[in-house]
Design an enzyme around this catalytic site. Structure first.
Site, PDB file in Angstrom:
ATOM      1  N   GLY A  11       0.844  -1.206   0.000  1.00 11.25           N
ATOM      2  CA  GLY A  11       0.000   0.000   0.000  1.00 11.25           C
ATOM      3  C   GLY A  11       0.869   1.241   0.000  1.00 11.25           C
ATOM      4  O   GLY A  11       1.927   1.264   0.620  1.00 11.25           O
ATOM      5  N   ARG A  73       0.563  -5.014  -4.775  1.00 10.30           N
ATOM      6  CA  ARG A  73       0.783  -6.057  -3.767  1.00 10.30           C
ATOM      7  C   ARG A  73       1.111  -7.368  -4.476  1.00 10.30           C
ATOM      8  O   ARG A  73       0.449  -8.371  -4.278  1.00 10.30           O
ATOM      9  CB  ARG A  73      -0.475  -6.222  -2.908  1.00 10.30           C
ATOM     10  CG  ARG A  73      -0.820  -5.008  -2.065  1.00 10.30           C
ATOM     11  CD  ARG A  73      -1.882  -5.351  -1.052  1.00 10.30           C
ATOM     12  NE  ARG A  73      -2.556  -4.198  -0.506  1.00 10.30           N
ATOM     13  CZ  ARG A  73      -2.094  -3.447   0.496  1.00 10.30           C
ATOM     14  NH1 ARG A  73      -0.955  -3.743   1.047  1.00 10.30           N
ATOM     15  NH2 ARG A  73      -2.789  -2.418   0.924  1.00 10.30           N
ATOM     16  N   ASP A 106       5.961  -5.183   5.633  1.00 10.27           N
ATOM     17  CA  ASP A 106       6.333  -6.543   5.974  1.00 10.27           C
ATOM     18  C   ASP A 106       6.311  -7.487   4.756  1.00 10.27           C
ATOM     19  O   ASP A 106       7.226  -8.298   4.575  1.00 10.27           O
ATOM     20  CB  ASP A 106       5.350  -7.030   7.060  1.00 10.27           C
ATOM     21  CG  ASP A 106       5.741  -8.384   7.583  1.00 10.27           C
ATOM     22  OD1 ASP A 106       6.923  -8.561   7.908  1.00 10.27           O
ATOM     23  OD2 ASP A 106       4.857  -9.263   7.656  1.00 10.27           O
ATOM     24  N   THR A 128       5.121   2.249   6.066  1.00 11.57           N
ATOM     25  CA  THR A 128       3.710   1.898   6.218  1.00 11.57           C
ATOM     26  C   THR A 128       3.070   2.877   7.197  1.00 11.57           C
ATOM     27  O   THR A 128       3.700   3.258   8.198  1.00 11.57           O
ATOM     28  CB  THR A 128       3.462   0.461   6.737  1.00 11.57           C
ATOM     29  OG1 THR A 128       2.087   0.345   7.129  1.00 11.57           O
ATOM     30  CG2 THR A 128       4.310   0.077   7.931  1.00 11.57           C
ATOM     31  N   ILE A 129       1.843   3.244   6.908  1.00 13.71           N
ATOM     32  CA  ILE A 129       1.124   4.098   7.863  1.00 13.71           C
ATOM     33  C   ILE A 129       0.848   3.312   9.142  1.00 13.71           C
ATOM     34  O   ILE A 129       0.610   3.897  10.183  1.00 13.71           O
ATOM     35  CB  ILE A 129      -0.211   4.650   7.289  1.00 13.71           C
ATOM     36  CG1 ILE A 129      -1.189   3.525   6.941  1.00 13.71           C
ATOM     37  CG2 ILE A 129       0.044   5.558   6.114  1.00 13.71           C
ATOM     38  CD1 ILE A 129      -2.622   4.007   6.757  1.00 13.71           C
ATOM     39  N   ASP A 130       0.880   1.969   9.068  1.00 12.95           N
ATOM     40  CA  ASP A 130       0.482   1.140  10.220  1.00 12.95           C
ATOM     41  C   ASP A 130       1.526   1.135  11.348  1.00 12.95           C
ATOM     42  O   ASP A 130       1.206   0.756  12.472  1.00 12.95           O
ATOM     43  CB  ASP A 130       0.246  -0.322   9.781  1.00 12.95           C
ATOM     44  CG  ASP A 130      -0.814  -0.430   8.692  1.00 12.95           C
ATOM     45  OD1 ASP A 130      -1.608   0.515   8.556  1.00 12.95           O
ATOM     46  OD2 ASP A 130      -0.826  -1.453   7.986  1.00 12.95           O
ATOM     47  N   ASP A 132       3.824  -0.943  11.954  1.00  9.03           N
ATOM     48  CA  ASP A 132       3.830  -2.264  12.598  1.00  9.03           C
ATOM     49  C   ASP A 132       5.069  -3.102  12.265  1.00  9.03           C
ATOM     50  O   ASP A 132       5.061  -4.322  12.407  1.00  9.03           O
ATOM     51  CB  ASP A 132       2.548  -3.039  12.206  1.00  9.03           C
ATOM     52  CG  ASP A 132       2.422  -3.239  10.713  1.00  9.03           C
ATOM     53  OD1 ASP A 132       3.243  -2.684   9.957  1.00  9.03           O
ATOM     54  OD2 ASP A 132       1.497  -3.950  10.289  1.00  9.03           O
ATOM     55  N   MET A 172      -7.385   3.117  10.035  1.00 12.62           N
ATOM     56  CA  MET A 172      -6.638   1.964   9.507  1.00 12.62           C
ATOM     57  C   MET A 172      -5.590   1.484  10.522  1.00 12.62           C
ATOM     58  O   MET A 172      -5.512   1.991  11.633  1.00 12.62           O
ATOM     59  CB  MET A 172      -5.970   2.331   8.199  1.00 12.62           C
ATOM     60  CG  MET A 172      -6.911   2.351   7.017  1.00 12.62           C
ATOM     61  SD  MET A 172      -5.989   2.644   5.491  1.00 12.62           S
ATOM     62  CE  MET A 172      -7.243   2.251   4.267  1.00 12.62           C
ATOM     63  N   ARG A 174      -4.511  -2.097  10.195  1.00 12.10           N
ATOM     64  CA  ARG A 174      -4.527  -3.564  10.093  1.00 12.10           C
ATOM     65  C   ARG A 174      -4.570  -4.201  11.488  1.00 12.10           C
ATOM     66  O   ARG A 174      -5.452  -3.854  12.246  1.00 12.10           O
ATOM     67  CB  ARG A 174      -3.324  -4.031   9.292  1.00 12.10           C
ATOM     68  CG  ARG A 174      -3.605  -5.326   8.589  1.00 12.10           C
ATOM     69  CD  ARG A 174      -2.647  -5.579   7.482  1.00 12.10           C
ATOM     70  NE  ARG A 174      -3.310  -5.472   6.193  1.00 12.10           N
ATOM     71  CZ  ARG A 174      -2.686  -5.353   5.051  1.00 12.10           C
ATOM     72  NH1 ARG A 174      -1.388  -5.286   4.996  1.00 12.10           N
ATOM     73  NH2 ARG A 174      -3.371  -5.307   3.940  1.00 12.10           N
ATOM     74  N   GLU A 225      -9.469  -0.525  12.703  1.00  7.19           N
ATOM     75  CA  GLU A 225     -10.201  -1.437  11.803  1.00  7.19           C
ATOM     76  C   GLU A 225     -10.015  -2.915  12.159  1.00  7.19           C
ATOM     77  O   GLU A 225     -10.850  -3.746  11.837  1.00  7.19           O
ATOM     78  CB  GLU A 225      -9.746  -1.209  10.363  1.00  7.19           C
ATOM     79  CG  GLU A 225      -8.246  -1.500  10.157  1.00  7.19           C
ATOM     80  CD  GLU A 225      -7.778  -1.333   8.722  1.00  7.19           C
ATOM     81  OE1 GLU A 225      -8.587  -1.009   7.846  1.00  7.19           O
ATOM     82  OE2 GLU A 225      -6.568  -1.556   8.487  1.00  7.19           O
ATOM     83  N   ARG A 274     -23.029   8.620  15.501  1.00  5.79           N
ATOM     84  CA  ARG A 274     -22.666   8.616  14.072  1.00  5.79           C
ATOM     85  C   ARG A 274     -21.281   7.984  13.930  1.00  5.79           C
ATOM     86  O   ARG A 274     -20.487   7.992  14.874  1.00  5.79           O
ATOM     87  CB  ARG A 274     -22.588  10.040  13.524  1.00  5.79           C
ATOM     88  CG  ARG A 274     -23.918  10.768  13.522  1.00  5.79           C
ATOM     89  CD  ARG A 274     -24.797  10.286  12.375  1.00  5.79           C
ATOM     90  NE  ARG A 274     -25.938  11.159  12.206  1.00  5.79           N
ATOM     91  CZ  ARG A 274     -27.106  11.010  12.817  1.00  5.79           C
ATOM     92  NH1 ARG A 274     -27.286  10.008  13.665  1.00  5.79           N
ATOM     93  NH2 ARG A 274     -28.085  11.846  12.585  1.00  5.79           N
ATOM     94  N   ARG A 283      -3.816   7.721   3.870  1.00  3.74           N
ATOM     95  CA  ARG A 283      -2.615   7.372   3.100  1.00  3.74           C
ATOM     96  C   ARG A 283      -2.288   8.390   2.018  1.00  3.74           C
ATOM     97  O   ARG A 283      -1.281   8.249   1.314  1.00  3.74           O
ATOM     98  CB  ARG A 283      -2.814   6.014   2.430  1.00  3.74           C
ATOM     99  CG  ARG A 283      -2.663   4.893   3.383  1.00  3.74           C
ATOM    100  CD  ARG A 283      -2.476   3.536   2.797  1.00  3.74           C
ATOM    101  NE  ARG A 283      -2.688   3.302   1.413  1.00  3.74           N
ATOM    102  CZ  ARG A 283      -3.202   2.162   0.939  1.00  3.74           C
ATOM    103  NH1 ARG A 283      -3.577   1.214   1.772  1.00  3.74           N
ATOM    104  NH2 ARG A 283      -3.314   1.977  -0.350  1.00  3.74           N
TER     105      ARG A 283
HETATM  106  O1  F6P Z   1      -1.089  -1.472   5.321  1.00  4.07           O
HETATM  107  C1  F6P Z   1      -1.623  -0.253   5.011  1.00  4.07           C
HETATM  108  C2  F6P Z   1      -3.112  -0.310   4.913  1.00  4.07           C
HETATM  109  O2  F6P Z   1      -3.547   1.001   4.617  1.00  4.07           O
HETATM  110  C3  F6P Z   1      -3.834  -0.895   6.119  1.00  4.07           C
HETATM  111  O3  F6P Z   1      -3.926   0.016   7.183  1.00  4.07           O
HETATM  112  C4  F6P Z   1      -5.150  -1.272   5.495  1.00  4.07           C
HETATM  113  O4  F6P Z   1      -5.777  -2.324   6.198  1.00  4.07           O
HETATM  114  C5  F6P Z   1      -4.758  -1.719   4.120  1.00  4.07           C
HETATM  115  O5  F6P Z   1      -3.516  -1.133   3.838  1.00  4.07           O
HETATM  116  C6  F6P Z   1      -5.744  -1.336   3.053  1.00  4.07           C
HETATM  117  O6  F6P Z   1      -5.332  -1.898   1.866  1.00  4.07           O
HETATM  118  P1  F6P Z   1      -5.868  -1.523   0.409  1.00  4.07           P
HETATM  119  O7  F6P Z   1      -4.975  -0.479  -0.132  1.00  4.07           O
HETATM  120  O8  F6P Z   1      -5.739  -2.803  -0.339  1.00  4.07           O
HETATM  121  O9  F6P Z   1      -7.289  -1.039   0.531  1.00  4.07           O
END
Ligand code: F6P
Length: 350
Positions: A11, A73, A106, A128-130, A132, A172, A174, A225, A274, A283
């Site tokens: 991503g 990917r 990863d 990665t924004i995650d 992780d 987001m 993951r 998420e 809401r 992202r």
């Molecule tokens: O790993 C980055 C991420 O933005 C996660 O936070 C999210 O679950 C996933 O990619 C979303 O992936 P896609 O770009 O396939 O929608």
């Protein structure tokens, strides 16, 4: 003159272009390398699609989101892709690539490590924004995502307050709750729900009810998420998924937990609720100054690693120092939120 390839996989995230710029400028200016961009992640190496990157081609890209190289990917070691690793090796030979800089999370680094074991000179850069990835305090992209979410929480505060509402913000990350925890702390969230902590819905309801009894007329709930909803609170326990599909690395498509939580909270507490899903806005766009600087430092360190002949490594940030560790030490496991951070967040719950 040595040929060096650079690719972005997985991503996208803010800071990819800043990293490409640093890799290319350092490679050309200091070591006279010939730099090649490999298009759309590992797919570009399977198909042999590259373009030469000179100083001019990376000029002006520092603040730009996305990646000038494209990304995908693609998993060359996936079950349906037999023959792809050999195609990659053939293309590396045909292009006479001395080394490859793999910018990715990863999954991308997992492929890089497998290729390293097959004799390819690789150096990884963690993005990665995650946030992780193991062994690095921060990945680039994360700070920008946290700032985007924090701004969204600030905006949701004012509308929540005006309408006496509960606002659920889905972010987001993951299977790691870094974005939720950091943006939740920075934005003053009243509840933060992350995959690392089991969900107790009764706790969530009581916390919101207590807050409102104390005179607060609104609440902000930040949910990651990847949070699993317990069986008692929805028909099927577990992750909330956007679809049954998985990607080339076997990842499920998370998304939708915010709307389920909002319904449960409204039903049980009686407060109007809401939900907002921030999705891919997290992202997109320009990187923060922190991410631009981290990307730049990572890019330069990766080229230094190539110059020293240190391969099978990934550059990382520890404290304020950039160093490198073995790729094998970071793949296959995620860095998740530890109690130090969650305990800070918890002080402000309710
Ligand atoms: O790993 C980055 C991420 O933005 C996660 O936070 C999210 O679950 C996933 O990619 C979303 O992936 P896609 O770009 O396939 O929608």
């Amino acid at each position: 003159m040595k040929n060096i390839g650079v690719l972005t996989g997985g991503g996208d995230c803010p800071g990819l272009n800043a990293t490409i710029r640093a890799v290319v400028r350092k490679g050309i200016k200091d070591y006279n390398y010939k730099m090649y961009g490999i298009l759309e992640g590992w797919r570009g190496l399977i198909e042999g699609t590259t373009k030469e990157l000179d100083m001019y081609s990376v000029s002006g890209i520092l603040p730009r989101g996305g990646t000038i190289l494209g990304t995908s990917r693609t998993n060359p070691f996936g079950e349906e892709n037999s023959g792809d690793p050999e195609r990659i090796l053939r293309n590396i030979k045909a292009l006479d690539l001395h080394a490859i800089v793999a910018i990715g999370g990863d999954d991308t680094q997992g492929v890089a490590y497998k290729l390293f074991k097959m004799g390819v000179n690789v150096v990884g850069i963690p993005k990665t924004i995650d946030n992780d990835i193991l062994c690095t305090d921060y990945t680039f992209g994360f700070d920008t995502a946290v700032n985007i979410v924090t701004e969204a929480i600030d905006r949701l505060h004012t509308t929540a307050e005006s309408h006496n509402r509960v606002m659920v913000v889905e972010v987001m990350g993951r299977h790691a709750g870094w974005i939720a925890t950091f943006a939740g702390i920075a934005g003053g969230a009243d509840i933060i729900m992350i995959p690392e902590k089991p969900v107790d819905m009764e706790d969530v309801y009581q916390s919101i009810i207590r807050r409102h009894k104390l005179g607060k007329k609104f609440s902000i709930v930040v949910v990651s998420e990847g949070v699993k909803i317990p069986a008692a609170d929805q028909e099927k326990a577990g992750f909330v998924l956007q679809s049954a599909k998985t990607d080339a690395f076997g990842h499920v498509m998370l998304g939708g937990v915010g709307s389920i939580l909002a319904n449960l909270i409204e039903k049980r507490t009686g407060f109007e609720t809401r939900h907002t899903v921030l999705g891919h806005t997290q992202r997109g766009g320009t990187p923060t100054a922190f991410d631009r600087i981290l990307s730049t430092r990572f890019g330069i360190a990766a080229i230094e690693s190539i110059h020293k002949g240190e391969f099978g490594k990934i550059v990382v940030l520890k404290g304020n120092e950039i160093m490198s560790v073995d790729l094998k030490d970071i793949i296959g496991k995620n860095k998740t939120v530890d109690d130090y951070w969650y305990d800070i967040a918890k002080v402000f719950f309710g």
